[in-house]
Scaffold this active site. Structure first.
Site, short mmCIF file in Angstrom:
data_model
loop_
_atom_site.label_atom_id
_atom_site.label_comp_id
_atom_site.label_asym_id
_atom_site.label_seq_id
_atom_site.Cartn_x
_atom_site.Cartn_y
_atom_site.Cartn_z
CG HIS A 35 -1.69 -1.18 1.51
ND1 HIS A 35 -2.88 -1.47 0.87
CD2 HIS A 35 -1.47 -2.20 2.37
CE1 HIS A 35 -3.37 -2.61 1.33
NE2 HIS A 35 -2.54 -3.08 2.24
O1 RIB Z 1 -4.98 -0.57 5.13
C1 RIB Z 1 -3.60 -0.52 4.85
C2 RIB Z 1 -2.91 0.53 5.66
O2 RIB Z 1 -3.01 0.22 7.04
C3 RIB Z 1 -1.39 0.62 5.38
O3 RIB Z 1 -0.95 1.94 5.58
C4 RIB Z 1 -0.80 -0.27 6.43
O4 RIB Z 1 0.55 0.11 6.77
C5 RIB Z 1 -1.71 0.01 7.59
O5 RIB Z 1 -1.27 1.20 8.22
#
Ligand code: RIB
Ligand code: CA
Length: 335
Positions: A249
């Site tokens: 992500h």
């Molecule tokens: O949903 C994904 C996010 O939540 C990413 O930033 C991961 O690191 C968690 O923080």
């Protein structure tokens, strides 16, 4: 001119890759990091940020600040199901930090950075929006001086939290902070949102993970990140049934900036987005609590609405990640 960025994160396996990209991509100038609660308690994410900066050999160049310790109004939720209790489980190679947390508050440090790079700086948020919402609530004069806010969070069609699986973790853990940023008339149109709609297309396959480890030089740094990736992959397969690899992500937040600041042609980055006004469900009694809802779509010529990402050239993305590891190896202090 490099792109001045401030990284507001909750390391976190994917945050760790975002930190690496911010440190070593030639287009980026990382001004500072604040580590907030999120994937793990703030004490853990602060330790993890300092350990990672040490492993990357950047502990003398990049200051690390303690960020928000808990949501604006709610009790914190963490993500041990994905990141483990420490927030960065899966390896014994993380070094003892060689830097302390800065004494100065993240609020003062962020204000100084925003004023110094006024109208050019991007605030990158890869955890909850609590720290940024706190800063801009207390110091609203800074809003107009930020060029972009690039956020990993939310999702229009995709979720990973709540009973309907319609919310995304970073937004779900502090919906009030998310609404503050995404509904503010001075902020919403300069927000770039990398939600799960796009991040679930950035899958770190075993081939990618092997490329991170490298074939020739099995440096400790590459081994460290290889082990972190394997833990992340195992967690995502178990928790959310990702069989081909975990979605990476957070580093995606840096990609649109390469296009928007003119570093890389649009034809290469291929960041595909819509301009949307968003509102987060903040009623805990709703099954869609924490969901990012679309309340209006704009035409591009309106130049209004949050820039919500839906796709990008993933080959280009992985190339940026892998080349940042080549650069990182030259600086790493772990042997
Ligand atoms: O949903 C994904 C996010 O939540 C990413 O930033 C991961 O690191 C968690 O923080
Ligand atoms: Ca994160």
């Amino acid at each position: 001119m490099k792109i001045p960025v401030w990284l507001d994160c909750d390391p976190g396996h994917d945050d760790a890759i975002a930190i690496t990209l911010c440190c070593f991509h030639p287009a980026l100038q990382l001004l500072g990091i604040n580590a907030s609660y999120g994937n793990a308690p703030a004490t853990r994410t602060a330790y993890n940020a300092r350990s990672l900066i040490t492993a990357l050999g950047m502990f003398e160049q990049i200051p690390v600040y303690a960020g928000a310790q808990k949501p604006l109004y709610r009790t914190p939720e963490y993500a041990p199901d994905i990141h483990g209790e420490s927030g960065l489980d899966g390896t014994e190679l993380l070094p003892e930090p060689k830097c302390d947390l800065q004494e100065k508050s993240y609020l003062d440090a962020m204000e100084e950075a925003i004023l110094k790079y006024s109208n050019d700086i991007t605030i990158v948020v890869t955890g909850p929006l609590t720290s940024l919402a706190t800063l801009l609530t207390q110091r609203p004069h800074l809003k107009s001086k930020i060029r972009y806010i690039s956020i990993m969070g939310g999702g229009v069609e995709v979720g990973n939290r709540n009973d309907n699986c319609s919310a995304e973790f970073n937004v779900w853990i502090d919906p009030e902070a998310a609404n503050f940023v995404l509904q503010d008339s001075e902020l919403k149109d300069k927000c770039i949102l990398l939600g799960l709609d796009i991040t679930h297309k950035a899958i770190a396959t075993q081939q990618v993970i092997e490329n991170v480890r490298g074939v020739v030089d099995k440096s400790k740094l590459r081994q460290l990140f290889y082990e972190l990736f394997q833990f992340f992959a195992h967690s995502y397969e178990g928790a959310q049934d990702f069989k081909n690899g975990p979605p990476l992500h957070d580093p995606l937040t840096l990609i649109p900036l390469l296009e928007f600041y003119g570093w890389t042609p649009k034809s290469q980055v291929q960041f595909y987005y819509k301009r949307l006004d968003l509102k987060v469900v903040d009623d805990t009694n709703q099954p869609d609590f924490g969901k990012t809802c679309v309340i209006k779509e704009y035409d591009f010529e309106d130049k209004k609405g949050t820039m919500v990402g839906f796709n990008s050239n993933m080959e280009f993305f992985w190339k940026q990640i892998l080349s940042s590891f080549e650069e990182a190896e030259k600086h790493s202090t772990i042997e």
